[in-house]
Structure formats: structure tokens, C-alpha cells
Design an enzyme around this catalytic site. Sequence first.
Site, PDB file in Angstrom:
ATOM      1  N   TYR A   1      64.927  -1.160  26.870  1.00 20.68           N
ATOM      2  CA  TYR A   1      65.876  -1.425  27.943  1.00 20.68           C
ATOM      3  C   TYR A   1      67.007  -0.397  27.967  1.00 20.68           C
ATOM      4  O   TYR A   1      66.982   0.549  28.742  1.00 20.68           O
ATOM      5  CB  TYR A   1      66.421  -2.871  27.865  1.00 20.68           C
ATOM      6  CG  TYR A   1      67.051  -3.262  29.175  1.00 20.68           C
ATOM      7  CD1 TYR A   1      66.340  -3.961  30.134  1.00 20.68           C
ATOM      8  CD2 TYR A   1      68.345  -2.851  29.510  1.00 20.68           C
ATOM      9  CE1 TYR A   1      66.896  -4.248  31.379  1.00 20.68           C
ATOM     10  CE2 TYR A   1      68.908  -3.134  30.736  1.00 20.68           C
ATOM     11  CZ  TYR A   1      68.185  -3.836  31.665  1.00 20.68           C
ATOM     12  OH  TYR A   1      68.726  -4.112  32.893  1.00 20.68           O
TER      13      TYR A   1
ATOM     14  N   LYS B   1      71.052   2.271  34.558  1.00 16.09           N
ATOM     15  CA  LYS B   1      72.274   1.479  34.395  1.00 16.09           C
ATOM     16  C   LYS B   1      73.467   2.372  34.017  1.00 16.09           C
ATOM     17  O   LYS B   1      74.592   2.112  34.430  1.00 16.09           O
ATOM     18  CB  LYS B   1      72.076   0.370  33.352  1.00 16.09           C
ATOM     19  CG  LYS B   1      71.084  -0.712  33.791  1.00 16.09           C
ATOM     20  CD  LYS B   1      71.529  -1.423  35.058  1.00 16.09           C
ATOM     21  CE  LYS B   1      70.607  -2.566  35.446  1.00 16.09           C
ATOM     22  NZ  LYS B   1      70.918  -3.125  36.770  1.00 16.09           N
TER      23      LYS B   1
HETATM   24  P1  NAD Z   1      66.137 -10.948  41.207  1.00 11.02           P
HETATM   25  O1  NAD Z   1      64.776 -10.384  41.250  1.00 11.02           O
HETATM   26  O2  NAD Z   1      66.271 -12.418  40.985  1.00 11.02           O
HETATM   27  O3  NAD Z   1      66.936 -10.606  42.560  1.00 11.02           O
HETATM   28  C1  NAD Z   1      66.802  -9.403  43.240  1.00 11.02           C
HETATM   29  C2  NAD Z   1      67.341  -9.521  44.646  1.00 11.02           C
HETATM   30  O4  NAD Z   1      67.210  -8.227  45.277  1.00 11.02           O
HETATM   31  C3  NAD Z   1      66.590 -10.512  45.563  1.00 11.02           C
HETATM   32  O5  NAD Z   1      67.516 -11.169  46.400  1.00 11.02           O
HETATM   33  C4  NAD Z   1      65.709  -9.589  46.426  1.00 11.02           C
HETATM   34  O6  NAD Z   1      65.418 -10.113  47.724  1.00 11.02           O
HETATM   35  C5  NAD Z   1      66.638  -8.401  46.561  1.00 11.02           C
HETATM   36  N1  NAD Z   1      65.949  -7.169  46.937  1.00 11.02           N
HETATM   37  C6  NAD Z   1      64.955  -6.509  46.270  1.00 11.02           C
HETATM   38  N2  NAD Z   1      64.602  -5.396  46.960  1.00 11.02           N
HETATM   39  C7  NAD Z   1      65.401  -5.358  48.059  1.00 11.02           C
HETATM   40  C8  NAD Z   1      65.520  -4.475  49.142  1.00 11.02           C
HETATM   41  N3  NAD Z   1      64.782  -3.358  49.242  1.00 11.02           N
HETATM   42  N4  NAD Z   1      66.417  -4.783  50.120  1.00 11.02           N
HETATM   43  C9  NAD Z   1      67.181  -5.893  50.054  1.00 11.02           C
HETATM   44  N5  NAD Z   1      67.126  -6.765  49.034  1.00 11.02           N
HETATM   45  C10 NAD Z   1      66.253  -6.485  48.048  1.00 11.02           C
HETATM   46  O7  NAD Z   1      66.909 -10.112  40.098  1.00 11.02           O
HETATM   47  P2  NAD Z   1      68.123 -10.393  39.107  1.00 11.02           P
HETATM   48  O8  NAD Z   1      67.568 -10.555  37.746  1.00 11.02           O
HETATM   49  O9  NAD Z   1      69.066 -11.390  39.650  1.00 11.02           O
HETATM   50  O10 NAD Z   1      68.806  -8.952  39.112  1.00 11.02           O
HETATM   51  C11 NAD Z   1      69.940  -8.619  39.876  1.00 11.02           C
HETATM   52  C12 NAD Z   1      70.797  -7.622  39.101  1.00 11.02           C
HETATM   53  O11 NAD Z   1      71.242  -8.259  37.896  1.00 11.02           O
HETATM   54  C13 NAD Z   1      70.015  -6.369  38.669  1.00 11.02           C
HETATM   55  O12 NAD Z   1      70.875  -5.256  38.743  1.00 11.02           O
HETATM   56  C14 NAD Z   1      69.687  -6.666  37.213  1.00 11.02           C
HETATM   57  O13 NAD Z   1      69.478  -5.505  36.453  1.00 11.02           O
HETATM   58  C15 NAD Z   1      70.954  -7.390  36.797  1.00 11.02           C
HETATM   59  N6  NAD Z   1      70.840  -8.189  35.556  1.00 11.02           N
HETATM   60  C16 NAD Z   1      69.818  -9.061  35.352  1.00 11.02           C
HETATM   61  C17 NAD Z   1      69.728  -9.743  34.145  1.00 11.02           C
HETATM   62  C18 NAD Z   1      68.607 -10.725  33.870  1.00 11.02           C
HETATM   63  O14 NAD Z   1      68.400 -11.061  32.697  1.00 11.02           O
HETATM   64  N7  NAD Z   1      67.917 -11.195  34.857  1.00 11.02           N
HETATM   65  C19 NAD Z   1      70.717  -9.576  33.160  1.00 11.02           C
HETATM   66  C20 NAD Z   1      71.781  -8.712  33.411  1.00 11.02           C
HETATM   67  C21 NAD Z   1      71.824  -8.013  34.617  1.00 11.02           C
END
Ligand code: NAD
Length: 396
Positions: A234, A243
Amino acid sequence: MIIQPKTRGFICTTAHPEGCAKQIEKQIKYVQSQKKISGPANVLVIGASTGYGLASRIAAAFGAGANTIGVFFDRPAEGSRTASAGWYNSAAFEEQANQLGLKSFSIVGDAFSNGIKEKTIELIKNEFKNVDLVIYSVASPRRTHPVTGETFSSVIKPIGTAYSNKTMNFHTGEVSDTTIEPATEEEVRQTIAVMGGEDWSMWIDELSKAGVLADGATTVAYSYIGPEVTHAIYREGTIGKAKNDLEQTAIKLNEQLGAKGGRAFVSVNKALVTQSSSAIPVVPLYISALYKVMKEKGIHENCIEQIYRLFSDRLYGEGPATADGSTLIRIDDWEMREDVQKEVMDRWNKLETANVSELADLEGYREDFFNLFGFQTEGVDYDAESDPAVELPNSY
Ligand code: NAD
């Protein structure tokens, strides 16, 4: 039709409308049971239909009484194919927000494109005048560049040398060893282009140019750091490079917005089960062990609890958002606590198929995974007929 989960690896190809609506209700109730958040007023969430972006939209609307625009990429039902979970989530969100008299709109399409940015700006002008918070929470495997037309794909790979560690198939509970070959330079470049800060920066530039960013506006994107065992795949891998780029973008945007009293941050969030994180090797096993330890210590949080704490404590709390004045918010502080990490690592070293249910929270992982698609949700009769065709109100 009767809607049941249909899984393919870490993907579920069906979603349940009533189940997703119940999940939204649960998140709203949580936020409403907490102290009111003092701000923001008009919020744009890019990537708003699932995971952290959805939780951000719910916290803003139901915790602060904000008007919201959600941008996301989801599909409606077609014949016997259900809509995606994000579609049902957003339909339920719109309905609940309308009932409270909050202004709320959904824009369905590719956030990376110029067209969707223009549409969003038009809507802000007509309905809100401006926005004072922009959350960037897009997680995508691909991006087409709006200027060059080049399509990039992101990969999750180590850099330099191959990486071997334990991984888990969360459907069967089988723990096995996996080896992931290192990325090429080209793969690193493409992953940065998809998951780095360029598109976030483009959004802020376009919103500023159009005069729809309020003076003193805040913008936040999300990141992850995590423990040593996942670093190679990661934080020090392809996604970590992206990131780093996102975090550099926050520094640049903070200077840019600072001229008018605005702020930009990257919030480092806790590892949680979302559609994106379940696709990363090794991470689901780490998350299961982490869940078990954090639940035992009474400090487990899901997306909504994390984001409520981010908003109420850091972004709109009494003190500054970060103790050191930097642009990096650590809302992963409980995950990274020394006692939590020590306990998780002790378990990590012992984890194997035979003891995974005992040392890690395999059940909790599975439940959260199915919850993402509206399954295994209390109060829903999964044997009853359900109409997959759900209208998305206030959508463009
Ligand atoms: P997720 O897959 O649940 O959500 C992604 C969102 O992006 C959805 O609403 C989807 O519709 C939207 N999306 C994707 N492609 C798109 C596009 N081309 N146009 C418009 N919308 C689009 O993901 P998540 O885990 O909530 O991740 C969101 C952020 O949080 C990311 O930056 C991720 O790295 C970060 N994050 C996640 C975690 C984890 O453990 N899940 C931890 C820390 C940070």
C-alpha cells in the site's frame, strides 16, 4: 423479483434496494444521535454514493443541516439486473434529505470529465450560489484525461521487488500466501494519474474560476497509511505513490485557497471494508484482525463514525484541524494506537486458516461486505419480492 447476493471474487453484482435504504437510515440515525456539527452550509461531495464519500454526504446533511450535491458513477437497474448499490444508497439519501427540507441533488457521471464539472458548476450557481466544503472521495480503477484523452488504469502492486505475505479469501476464510510482482514504471505513472491529486486540483481550479467556491471554503481528500505489514503493497507501492501526490496537492491547494481564508486537507482515514478496499490483496485479512482488536477495546468505527469524528472534532471542532498546522489530518489515530497495532501484529504472526475466526473478525468482515450491497441487513425480508427499478430523485 427476489434479490439475492451474487458474488464474483470481491465483487457483488447485485444490490438490494430496501437493504441499501436501511443502511442509509442507520447511518443517518447515528449522525442524528450525536451533537450537531457547526458547519458547513453547502457541500459538494465527489464520489458520494458509497464508502467514505457517502458517509461525508450524510454527516454534512444530517449532522450539520447542509445542502448537498453528490457526484458519482453508478448505474440504474436494467431489466432483471439490479442497480448498483451506490444508486440505491443515493436514492434513499435524496428521499430522506427531501423529507427534512434540505436541498439535495445527484449528478451521475464521470467526475474526471469536463462535462460533469461544468454540469456541477451550473447546478451550484442555480441552486446554492456557492459551496463552502468540497469533499473528494473518488476511488476508481480508470481515468480518461479530459485534455489529452489518454485512459489510465490503476494497479495495486509493490515497487522495486516482489511482495509476499498472507492473504485471505473472506468468503471461505482460507488464509494463504500470496506474492505480487512489482509494478513497471508505466504502471506507477498510470496509478498516480488515476488516484493522485490532478483531478482534485482540476475540480478546485474550475470551481474557483467559476466563482462558486465560497471565501473561506474547505476541501478535503482521503488517504490511507496503515501498518508496516501492508506498507510494501500500500503505502510504498503504486497506490502510496498516488497518495503522496494527493498529499502534495493538498499543500498546493491550501496555499491557493489560503489567500481567501480557505483550507485544504488530506484526511488519513481508518482501514474499513468498502468496495475499493476489498479489492486489495492482504488488506482484508489485516482489516479482519484490526476489527477484532478495535471491537474488543470498544473503539471500532465504521465510515460514518470516522467521518462524524472528522467533521465534529477536526474540521468544525473548537481547536485547529491539525495539531502541527500541517495539511494532514490523522483520523486513523485509533487504528494506529501503539496498543492496537501491537495486538494486531501479535495476531498477524499467528494467523492461519484454522484460527482465523478466533483471532480475526471474519464474521464482521463478511457482514460489512454484504451490508455494502444492502444484504444481511436487519429488518429486510430477503425472500420477499422487491422491485429493482428505483427512481433517483433530483438527479442530473
Ligand atoms: P468506494 O469504492 O466506496 O467509493 C468510491 C466512490 O467513487 C463511489 O461513490 C463511486 O461512485 C465514485 N466513483 C468512482 N469512479 C468515479 C468516476 N469516474 N466519477 C464519479 N464518481 C466515481 O471507496 P472508498 O473506500 O470510500 O474510498 C474513497 C476514498 O477514501 C479513496 O481515496 C480511498 O483511498 C480513501 N480511503 C479508503 C479507506 C478504506 O479502507 N476503504 C481508508 C482510507 C482512505
